[in-house]
Design a protein around this motif. Structure first.
Motif, mmCIF file in Angstrom:
data_model
loop_
_atom_site.group_PDB
_atom_site.id
_atom_site.type_symbol
_atom_site.label_atom_id
_atom_site.label_comp_id
_atom_site.label_asym_id
_atom_site.label_seq_id
_atom_site.Cartn_x
_atom_site.Cartn_y
_atom_site.Cartn_z
ATOM 1 N N ASN A 282 0.795 -1.213 0.000
ATOM 2 C CA ASN A 282 0.000 0.000 0.000
ATOM 3 C C ASN A 282 0.835 1.274 0.000
ATOM 4 O O ASN A 282 0.571 2.201 -0.755
ATOM 5 C CB ASN A 282 -0.905 -0.025 1.223
ATOM 6 C CG ASN A 282 -2.245 0.569 0.915
ATOM 7 O OD1 ASN A 282 -2.637 0.628 -0.251
ATOM 8 N ND2 ASN A 282 -2.942 1.006 1.923
ATOM 9 N N VAL B 211 -12.912 -1.830 -2.636
ATOM 10 C CA VAL B 211 -11.769 -1.036 -2.188
ATOM 11 C C VAL B 211 -12.324 0.250 -1.591
ATOM 12 O O VAL B 211 -12.986 1.019 -2.288
ATOM 13 C CB VAL B 211 -10.842 -0.698 -3.369
ATOM 14 C CG1 VAL B 211 -9.739 0.246 -2.922
ATOM 15 C CG2 VAL B 211 -10.254 -1.969 -3.961
ATOM 16 N N GLN C 11 -5.489 5.708 -6.532
ATOM 17 C CA GLN C 11 -5.117 4.508 -5.786
ATOM 18 C C GLN C 11 -6.252 3.498 -5.782
ATOM 19 O O GLN C 11 -6.030 2.293 -5.916
ATOM 20 C CB GLN C 11 -4.760 4.877 -4.351
ATOM 21 C CG GLN C 11 -3.407 5.518 -4.231
ATOM 22 C CD GLN C 11 -3.199 6.149 -2.876
ATOM 23 O OE1 GLN C 11 -3.701 5.665 -1.885
ATOM 24 N NE2 GLN C 11 -2.473 7.251 -2.841
ATOM 25 N N GLU D 114 -6.105 -0.292 -7.114
ATOM 26 C CA GLU D 114 -6.400 -1.470 -6.279
ATOM 27 C C GLU D 114 -7.533 -2.304 -6.877
ATOM 28 O O GLU D 114 -7.578 -3.516 -6.697
ATOM 29 C CB GLU D 114 -6.753 -1.031 -4.859
ATOM 30 C CG GLU D 114 -5.549 -0.515 -4.091
ATOM 31 C CD GLU D 114 -5.923 0.054 -2.730
ATOM 32 O OE1 GLU D 114 -6.675 -0.588 -1.996
ATOM 33 O OE2 GLU D 114 -5.470 1.177 -2.413
ATOM 34 N N LYS E 25 -5.643 -7.275 -4.225
ATOM 35 C CA LYS E 25 -4.690 -8.027 -3.408
ATOM 36 C C LYS E 25 -5.200 -9.453 -3.302
ATOM 37 O O LYS E 25 -6.380 -9.680 -3.035
ATOM 38 C CB LYS E 25 -4.598 -7.404 -2.024
ATOM 39 C CG LYS E 25 -3.821 -6.114 -2.034
ATOM 40 C CD LYS E 25 -3.901 -5.440 -0.669
ATOM 41 C CE LYS E 25 -3.425 -4.012 -0.765
ATOM 42 N NZ LYS E 25 -3.874 -3.203 0.365
#
Lengths: 211, 211
Positions: free
Chosen positions: A3, A188, B200, B204, B209
């Motif tokens: 991150n 997210v 960001q 993501e 992830k």
DNA sequence: GAGTTAATGTACACTTTTTCACATAAATAG
DNA sequence: CTATTTATGTGAAAAAGTGTACATTAACTC
């Protein structure tokens, strides 16, 4: 990618764009580190891990870097965004023109108040919240900004997820937590809490780091 | 106290206030961890380091926690704040009523446009930027929020520092870096870059992830 | 073309942060 | 009153992140 590294990369990207507009063509790890507020070693390490290579003694080509980082950051993909809650903050964001250079587009707003969504004097159309599903699908929306009052935040969040919007930027003081949806996807969520930021500032002023 | 820990503490404080309004009196490390989005072990370790003790098997008293954390966070001190740049975002923040519960007060705004600062229809008085020094002193201002366009950000920053305002919350896309002033004091700067946050999020989303 | 300088790339050491594991204490149950 | 359960408190281990140092390569100098 972790991150913190992602944050740094967006910073690099931004700084590089600035340097480019100034007219520079090459940049050294040290310069970029200054611009992004990190150490030179970390810049080199980041690039090394991302498979980006510079020229010994020559530094890095800004253009190449921007291309590489741009790919990593997904520039060129549709980055369409909606705003839930068209109060003062929501409207301010609609008028904000700092998104375009990054390829981010605000494509619609939503509000529960008929007086708001029937008013056509906004840069983008505003719909009643009930129409979120169709608008999201029609405009290929991938992210939503929540600027509603505290008590409406959870509801807005759920509606966004239900409509398939998996990217959330939340300005309400409630901290929204990502939870896997029924179909197993993980949203997210970034929470920005302005009062909290100020609180932290006041604290740090009160107890300065001695370092 | 380190920075991450400070963030957690403000989160605890906020979550505890919520739990209190619901009517709870005690809380377990595990609950608070959930609410603040961290692990239970870290909650206990934080409290342990801060000298806050709970009751074995009984958890922590919410009231006591709020008092302890409130002291640490400097609640009760004057937390007066000004807004530099009274455009849409600046005005939106002036009207924002989420600051009061935290004891933060917006006491004045500043703008370079006479049309803006001569307009009295705002919740707080707006002054020309030239009067910043006197206002800061008169109103005991300790923090400033920068909501000006990119090109005016550095200037606003310098004026704030010169006026003795050492706490800065910067919404402009320029990343402002803390630099010691002539008299050796170090300002506290928090940068919030909305476009960067969205970027960001898009990243993501694109590369979830896998963990 | 040998020597010097300047910057990258990376192994390793160091520091910080988080998690794990379990001893400890209090409450409850039988 | 003993056993059991539940949650705190904390030392030790693990993990993550950062900085240092230096080998490496490229360009420049004389």
């Amino acid at each position: 990618m972790n991150n913190d590294q992602l944050i740094r990369i967006t910073r690099y990207y931004r700084s590089l764009n600035r340097l480019k507009t100034i007219g520079l063509e090459k940049v050294f790890a040290h310069n970029l580190a200054d611009a992004a507020g990190v150490s030179a070693a970390i810049v080199r390490k980041d690039f090394s891990q991302l498979g980006i290579h510079g020229q010994k003694r020559g530094g890095y080509e800004i253009h190449d870097l921007l291309v590489s980082l741009g790919e990593i950051l997904g520039k060129g993909d549709s980055q369409n965004c909606i705003i839930i809650g068209c109060g003062r903050i929501g409207k301010a964001l609609m008028h904000y023109n700092g998104f375009e250079p990054d390829g981010i587009r605000i494509v619609a707003g939503f509000d529960s108040d008929p007086l708001v969504y029937s008013d056509a004097s906004h840069p983008v159309p505003i719909y009643p919240i009930s129409r979120i599903d169709e608008v999201v699908e029609a405009l290929q929306v991938t992210a939503g900004i929540i600027t509603v009052p505290e008590q409406a935040a959870s509801d807005s969040y759920e509606r966004l997820l239900k409509a398939g919007v998996m990217g959330i930027l939340n300005f309400s003081p409630i901290t929204l937590k990502p939870q896997a949806t029924e179909d197993g996807r993980m949203p997210v969520v970034h929470n920005i809490n302005i009062a909290l930021e100020l609180e932290q500032i006041f604290y740090e002023l009160k107890f300065p780091k001695v370092k």
